[in-house]
Design a protein around this motif. Structure first.
Motif, PDB file in Angstrom:
ATOM      1  N   ALA A  15      24.826   7.763  70.667  1.00  0.00           N
ATOM      2  CA  ALA A  15      25.159   6.062  70.506  1.00  0.00           C
ATOM      3  C   ALA A  15      26.591   5.558  70.426  1.00  0.00           C
ATOM      4  O   ALA A  15      27.357   6.179  70.122  1.00  0.00           O
ATOM      5  N   HIS A  16      26.750   4.586  71.286  1.00  0.00           N
ATOM      6  CA  HIS A  16      28.317   4.115  71.338  1.00  0.00           C
ATOM      7  C   HIS A  16      28.963   3.955  69.962  1.00  0.00           C
ATOM      8  O   HIS A  16      30.042   4.350  69.766  1.00  0.00           O
ATOM      9  N   ASN A  45      26.521   9.356  78.369  1.00  0.00           N
ATOM     10  CA  ASN A  45      27.477   8.988  77.369  1.00  0.00           C
ATOM     11  C   ASN A  45      28.733   9.463  77.868  1.00  0.00           C
ATOM     12  O   ASN A  45      29.688   8.788  77.195  1.00  0.00           O
ATOM     13  N   TYR A  48      30.518   6.689  79.632  1.00  0.00           N
ATOM     14  CA  TYR A  48      30.890   5.665  78.781  1.00  0.00           C
ATOM     15  C   TYR A  48      32.377   5.997  78.110  1.00  0.00           C
ATOM     16  O   TYR A  48      33.123   5.288  78.171  1.00  0.00           O
ATOM     17  N   ASN A  83      21.331   6.839  75.223  1.00  0.00           N
ATOM     18  CA  ASN A  83      21.958   6.206  73.946  1.00  0.00           C
ATOM     19  C   ASN A  83      20.982   5.266  73.416  1.00  0.00           C
ATOM     20  O   ASN A  83      19.911   4.916  73.993  1.00  0.00           O
ATOM     21  N   THR A  84      21.473   4.760  72.264  1.00  0.00           N
ATOM     22  CA  THR A  84      20.527   3.750  71.662  1.00  0.00           C
ATOM     23  C   THR A  84      20.795   2.324  72.342  1.00  0.00           C
ATOM     24  O   THR A  84      20.199   1.545  71.771  1.00  0.00           O
ATOM     25  N   GLU A  85      21.832   2.103  73.050  1.00  0.00           N
ATOM     26  CA  GLU A  85      22.307   1.016  73.511  1.00  0.00           C
ATOM     27  C   GLU A  85      20.984   0.051  74.066  1.00  0.00           C
ATOM     28  O   GLU A  85      21.148  -1.098  73.716  1.00  0.00           O
ATOM     29  N   ASN A  86      20.461   0.526  75.032  1.00  0.00           N
ATOM     30  CA  ASN A  86      19.119  -0.297  75.462  1.00  0.00           C
ATOM     31  C   ASN A  86      17.847   0.099  75.028  1.00  0.00           C
ATOM     32  O   ASN A  86      16.764  -0.399  75.617  1.00  0.00           O
TER      33      ASN A  86
END
Length: 192
Positions: A15-16, A45, A48, A83-86
């Motif tokens: 997660a970011h 990730n 990112y 990741n949890t972003e989307n």
């Protein structure tokens, strides 16, 4: 990996909001100790993380970046959901559970580090959501340190929740958390 020794290996949750605090921690550790640090995560990730480095340059020479293979679709998640972003909120639990699939690649990464430098890293710093790292650290004969990226109040509430399991002592959807003011309620279903 080159010829530089890796002193610490980090594994943030996917997660970011977890990746950036780990990067900040790595920077602080390096500036205070001079240690070389490896950060491992899934390919998207890592991409990112690379984009967060100053002016999109390569990471500084004391940070080593390693990609761990991950197939989100193989875990019932949408394609390229690393990741949890989307992800919708109801899919976050699947992402947490799917992190266990990183165990073997992470173990292999550590074996490669040990083979190249003749000893394990001083420690592994892992996210609170990847508890399986403790087992890998024990196998590799190194120490695992858990890093919680959330705020102190929320982290303490979570620890109280799991240490005391107050929801199992009542049929109510609201209950008090030991160690917190009586007006602090945890609602089953909203935070679990």
């Amino acid at each position: 990996m080159g010829s530089q020794q890796i002193d610490i290996v980090m594994l943030p949750f996917m997660a970011h909001g977890h990746l950036i605090p780990f990067l900040s921690l790595a920077t602080q550790i390096h500036h205070r100790t001079g240690f070389n640090i490896a950060i491992a995560n899934t390919p998207l990730n890592i991409q990112y993380l690379r984009s967060t480095f100053l002016q999109h340059q390569n990471p500084p020479p004391w940070i080593h970046i390693f990609e761990l293979p991950f197939n989100s679709a193989g875990h019932g998640l949408p394609p390229n959901s690393e990741n949890t972003e989307n992800l919708p909120l109801d899919q976050i639990g699947k992402l947490v559970i799917s992190s266990v699939s990183l165990k073997t690649p992470f173990h292999n990464l550590l074996l490669d580090i040990i083979k190249k430098q003749g000893k394990p890293p001083l420690c592994i710093i892992s996210d609170v959501f990847v508890g399986w790292v403790v087992e890998v650290a024990n196998i590799m004969n190194t120490v695992n340190i858990t890093f919680a990226t959330g705020g102190a109040y929320g982290t303490l509430a979570l620890f109280s929740f799991w240490l005391n399991l107050p929801h199992r002592k009542t049929d109510s959807e609201e209950f008090n958390l030991p160690g917190f003011p009586e007006r602090f309620f945890w609602m089953v279903g909203e935070h679990s």
